[in-house]
Design an enzyme around this catalytic site. Structure first.
Site: not given
Ligand code: DQA
Length: 141
Positions: A98, A18, A100, A107, A77, A10-11, A23, A74
């Site tokens: 994985e 965002r 990120h 964080r 959240a 998500p997002n 990011y 990835n």
């Molecule tokens: C994320 C890190 C997560 O904590 C966050 O909720 C994201 C993006 C990253 O790629 O840094 O949406 O996965």
């Protein structure tokens, strides 16, 4: 040719808009183009999937069974909350990595827990777009 599925949670479709300080300013399309380019150079066949819905991510992982040699994920959240995604990765048994974009270890405390990460063989964290490249490279090694 190896077949790799990239799954983004998500997002991540809101990249560029965002929290650019965290990011970056490049958008999701740029990320997909970057992944496609890296895969081409490494002679990997790649498909990219993004969803804001936990169940859709689980469905996509299940559908990967017997279809892909590896998963780069990835979960965004859902990394920090989803036992369902962890279980789906374990269920299909496809080697997973994985990724990120941000350094989740530096964080908020709640971002230090990664459920999905427990089913992943390698982790590239805090490297921005390059994390996806490293993950693709991991699969050719
Ligand atoms: C994320 C890190 C997560 O904590 C966050 O909720 C994201 C993006 C990253 O790629 O840094 O949406 O996965």
């Amino acid at each position: 040719m190896k077949k790799i599925l990239v799954i983004n949670g998500p997002n991540l479709n809101m990249l560029g808009i965002r929290e650019p300080d965290i990011y970056g300013k490049q958008d999701y399309e740029a990320l997909c183009e970057y992944i496609d380019e890296c895969a081409k150079k490494l002679d990997i066949a790649v498909d990219i999937f993004q969803s804001n819905h936990e169940g859709d991510l689980v469905d996509e992982i299940q559908a990967a069974y017997g279809e892909y040699d590896g998963i780069i994920i990835n979960p965004a959240a859902y990394t920090h909350t989803s036992v369902a995604i962890l279980d789906a990765l374990k269920a299909v048994g496809i080697p997973a990595v994985e990724v990120h974009l941000s350094d989740v270890s530096k964080r908020e405390d709640f971002r230090r827990i990664s459920y999905a990460g427990l089913a992943c063989e390698e982790h590239f964290i805090g490297l921005g777009f390059e994390g996806y490249k490293k993950a693709l490279e991991w699969f050719v090694k």
